[in-house]
Design a protein around this motif. Structure first.
Motif, PDB file in Angstrom:
ATOM      1  N   ASP A  53       0.821  -1.211   0.000  1.00 37.50           N
ATOM      2  CA  ASP A  53       0.000   0.000   0.000  1.00 37.50           C
ATOM      3  C   ASP A  53       0.850   1.254   0.000  1.00 37.50           C
ATOM      4  OD1 ASP A  53      -2.304  -1.435  -0.115  1.00 37.50           O
ATOM      5  OD2 ASP A  53      -2.984  -0.998   1.919  1.00 37.50           O
ATOM      6  N   GLU A  54       1.986   1.230   0.757  1.00 36.05           N
ATOM      7  CA  GLU A  54       2.845   2.406   0.792  1.00 36.05           C
ATOM      8  C   GLU A  54       3.515   2.636  -0.559  1.00 36.05           C
ATOM      9  OE1 GLU A  54       4.892   5.772   2.298  1.00 36.05           O
ATOM     10  OE2 GLU A  54       3.019   4.737   2.756  1.00 36.05           O
TER      11      GLU A  54
ATOM     12  N   ARG B  12       0.925   4.083  -2.757  1.00 34.38           N
ATOM     13  CA  ARG B  12       0.620   5.457  -2.376  1.00 34.38           C
ATOM     14  C   ARG B  12       1.659   6.431  -2.930  1.00 34.38           C
ATOM     15  NH1 ARG B  12       1.648   9.467   1.070  1.00 34.38           N
ATOM     16  NH2 ARG B  12       3.495   8.413   1.889  1.00 34.38           N
TER      17      ARG B  12
ATOM     18  N   SER C 268       0.807   9.057  -5.852  1.00 35.64           N
ATOM     19  CA  SER C 268       0.963  10.479  -5.531  1.00 35.64           C
ATOM     20  C   SER C 268       1.754  11.182  -6.626  1.00 35.64           C
ATOM     21  CB  SER C 268       1.668  10.646  -4.179  1.00 35.64           C
ATOM     22  OG  SER C 268       0.860  10.154  -3.121  1.00 35.64           O
TER      23      SER C 268
ATOM     24  N   ALA D 262      -5.220   3.530  -6.109  1.00 40.00           N
ATOM     25  CA  ALA D 262      -4.946   4.077  -4.776  1.00 40.00           C
ATOM     26  C   ALA D 262      -6.199   4.676  -4.167  1.00 40.00           C
ATOM     27  CB  ALA D 262      -3.841   5.131  -4.868  1.00 40.00           C
TER      28      ALA D 262
ATOM     29  N   LEU E 280      -6.240   5.354  -0.003  1.00 36.85           N
ATOM     30  CA  LEU E 280      -4.920   5.827   0.401  1.00 36.85           C
ATOM     31  C   LEU E 280      -4.849   7.351   0.293  1.00 36.85           C
ATOM     32  CD1 LEU E 280      -2.692   3.174  -1.419  1.00 36.85           C
ATOM     33  CD2 LEU E 280      -3.617   3.110   0.908  1.00 36.85           C
TER      34      LEU E 280
ATOM     35  N   LEU F 256      -3.229  10.456  -0.730  1.00 38.64           N
ATOM     36  CA  LEU F 256      -2.221  10.873  -1.699  1.00 38.64           C
ATOM     37  C   LEU F 256      -1.722  12.285  -1.372  1.00 38.64           C
ATOM     38  CD1 LEU F 256      -3.824   9.599  -5.035  1.00 38.64           C
ATOM     39  CD2 LEU F 256      -2.344   8.383  -3.433  1.00 38.64           C
TER      40      LEU F 256
END
Length: 608
Positions: A322-323, A326, A330, A347, A352, A354
């Motif tokens: 997930d990171e 993200r 972004s 995302a 998540l 952003l």
């Protein structure tokens, strides 16, 4: 003509009830004569074209009624016939297959370098060797080679592939591609008339012109029914010596059950298809749907959704999936690339948070770099990311993991270190397997996948779906040739969504366009347009078409049977011409009510 005829007959009815039989007779003669005159011109034109229909029986009945003074019977026949033609005309007045959308996308001018200046010139003035400027968002006007360091191109209109491609200096570019990146220079290798996109326009036009229109279903019974009618009428006159018996036979033989029931069933079927989000352009297309034996399916946008989706994530150096997503999403907020849109959407679906990117720099078609929350992020293809980190190789396990057919891998670095990779794929529609099984149940004996993808990817996509054959690496002309070759196996349907599919759609017996996100050109070239983004609507439409055609034929056979019984009764003198005309009206009502079952009693719809 129908409204005017109804008005005249209403006035004549009022005159007859008022005792003015002379006025009523005059109006009946005028109405019958007007319809007969128009019909006679149409019949002469049809015979000159070598076409033969049941209209001839209606003309004989009206002419006989006028000749023998049976004016009311003639007016009734005229009304029945005109009403039938009006219904049939309504069924045929569907969207004409004009090429306005396709031709509208074709550039009319190009920007050419002339003595150090940029000049707008007509497309026809371009010649091989001309150096052109193609701005961001413009359609490439002619085939050529890149004369800049690189170019990012959206070729989905030509190959069906949803992902833009990058072309380096000296590499070829096809006309009809869209510039998805910065402006670049192009050296023309072909004249406009000889380029790829102009060829697609010609293919569609030629295929449409070469496909003969489908004859009306009713006309297929014309010769036999006319012969039977004339035989009974002649026998009645010969054996009785009464010409009025022959007229009564002609009146009751007027093939309104055929002329009326068929278009009513067809209109009902077309309406039912529209309720399921499928536009069937005309009655011939509906009948063709019911008779298909071979189906060719395009891949991108047809068998698949046509847009890449995130399907898997691999990470290293302690980052969670997930990171990694993200951070990548972004940064990708600063890009309009189709992959960037897919990552941002993935995302957002996960909820998540952003961050706004900073110092964004994009190499169109290759990758993007920038800062997210103070960390330097780079993502894109392996070669692009390698250049950002100064290393020529990455984690072998992740690199091997991304080498899967039918997928696109995006490598991600964080602060100069490989952090992982994101895998995207244009996935097969969830309903695709069920659609192929339904096609088999509906009588389709041969199903092929036709795609511009390379062979390995195409085979991977088709695996387990039950295709009879997979034809890959196809250009538009290849798909057209494949359609033509399959005609030997019976009526052929082509299903596609892109400009590249338009020639094959036009060449097929039935072309079906995925119109929800497909090109306007494919929708123009197709006989049938699926207006919702669901492939299973195809089998819904085929099921409706088969049922509507069966009901139409049932109405035809019933109407002919009742008409023949009435003709026999008239031949024996049991029915006068007016009585025969009224009986024919009752037969019309019966067969029309039966034909309306095509919409009043809906078929069992496919799931979804």
């Amino acid at each position: 003509m129908l409204p005017a005829l109804v008005l005249v007959l209403a006035i004549s009815a009022a005159a007859w009830l008022a005792g003015r039989h002379d006025i009523a007779d005059a109006l009946w003669i005028a109405a019958t004569g007007a319809v007969l005159a128009v019909l006679s011109v149409e019949i002469v034109g049809s015979l000159r074209r070598g076409e033969f229909g049941l209209d001839l029986i209606a003309a004989l009945a009206m002419a006989g009624a006028l000749a023998f003074g049976e004016n009311l019977a003639g007016a009734i026949v005229a009304l029945m016939f005109t009403g039938g033609e009006a219904l049939e005309a309504y069924a045929q007045r569907r969207a004409a297959r004009e090429m306005t959308a396709l031709l509208g996308r074709l550039p009319r001018t190009a920007t050419r370098y002339e003595d150090g200046r940029l000049c707008e010139v007509p497309l026809d003035d371009l010649a091989p060797g001309d150096r052109l400027l193609v701005r961001r968002g413009e359609v490439v006007p002619v085939d050529g080679t890149v004369d800049s360091p690189s170019a990012a191109l959206d070729q989905s209109a030509l190959t069906g592939e949803p992902l833009p491609v990058r072309r380096a200096h000296g590499e070829p570019v096809l006309s009809g591609s869209t510039n998805a990146g910065d402006a670049f220079d192009l050296v023309a290798t072909h004249a406009a008339a000889d380029s790829t996109y102009a060829g697609i326009v010609r293919l569609v036009t030629a295929a449409q012109q070469s496909k003969a229109p489908m004859a009306r279903l009713a006309d297929r019974f014309a010769l036999g029914f006319l012969a039977l009618t004339l035989l009974i009428a002649s026998a009645a006159w010969a054996f009785s010596g009464e010409a009025v018996r022959a007229l009564a036979v002609l009146v009751i033989a007027t093939p309104c059950p055929l002329i009326l029931a068929v278009p009513v069933a067809i209109i009902s079927g077309i309406s039912r298809c529209a309720g399921r989000g499928v536009l069937v352009k005309d009655g011939g297309a509906l009948e063709g749907l019911a008779k298909v034996r071979t189906v060719l399916l395009d891949k991108t946008g047809t068998l698949t959704g046509g847009r890449p989706r995130l399907v898997a994530v691999r990470t290293r150096n302690g980052l969670t999936p997930d990171e990694l997503l993200r951070l990548a999403a972004s940064l990708d907020q600063g890009s309009a690339h189709v992959v960037a849109e897919a990552l941002v959407a993935a995302a957002q679906e996960k909820g998540l948070a952003l961050e706004p990117p900073e110092e964004v720099r994009e190499d169109p078609g290759a990758g993007i770099v920038g800062r997210v929350g103070g960390r330097r992020i780079a993502l894109g293809g392996w070669d692009f990311v390698a250049r950002q980190t100064g290393t020529g190789s990455f984690d072998a396990e992740i690199a091997d993991w991304t080498q899967q057919p039918g997928t696109v891998a995006v490598a991600v670095t964080v602060d100069g270190e490989l952090a992982g990779a994101l895998m995207l794929a244009d996935e097969v529609r969830g309903e695709a397997g069920g659609v192929l099984r339904q096609l088999r149940r509906l009588g389709v004996s041969r199903i092929l996948l036709a795609t511009g993808d390379e062979t390995r990817r195409a085979n991977a996509i088709a695996q387990g779906l039950g295709f009879d054959a997979v034809v890959s690496e196809m250009m538009p002309q290849d798909k057209t040739r494949a359609v033509v070759a399959e005609h030997a196996n019976g009526p052929v349907m082509m299903v596609g969504d892109g400009v590249n599919d338009a020639p094959a759609l036009a060449a097929a017996d039935i072309g079906v366009a995925m119109g929800a996100r497909g090109s306007a050109a494919s929708s123009e070239a197709a006989n049938v347009v699926i207006l919702v983004d669901r492939l299973d609507r195809l089998t819904d439409a085929m099921r409706i078409a088969r049922r509507s055609r069966a009901i139409a034929l049932q109405s035809v056979y019933t109407g002919i049977g009742l008409s023949v019984l009435g003709m026999i009764a008239a031949a024996f003198g049991w029915l006068a011409p007016v009585e025969g005309a009224l009986l024919q009206e009752l037969i019309d009502v019966a067969v029309i009510l039966n034909a309306l079952r095509a919409i009043a009693d809906p078929p069992q719809d496919a799931a979804g």
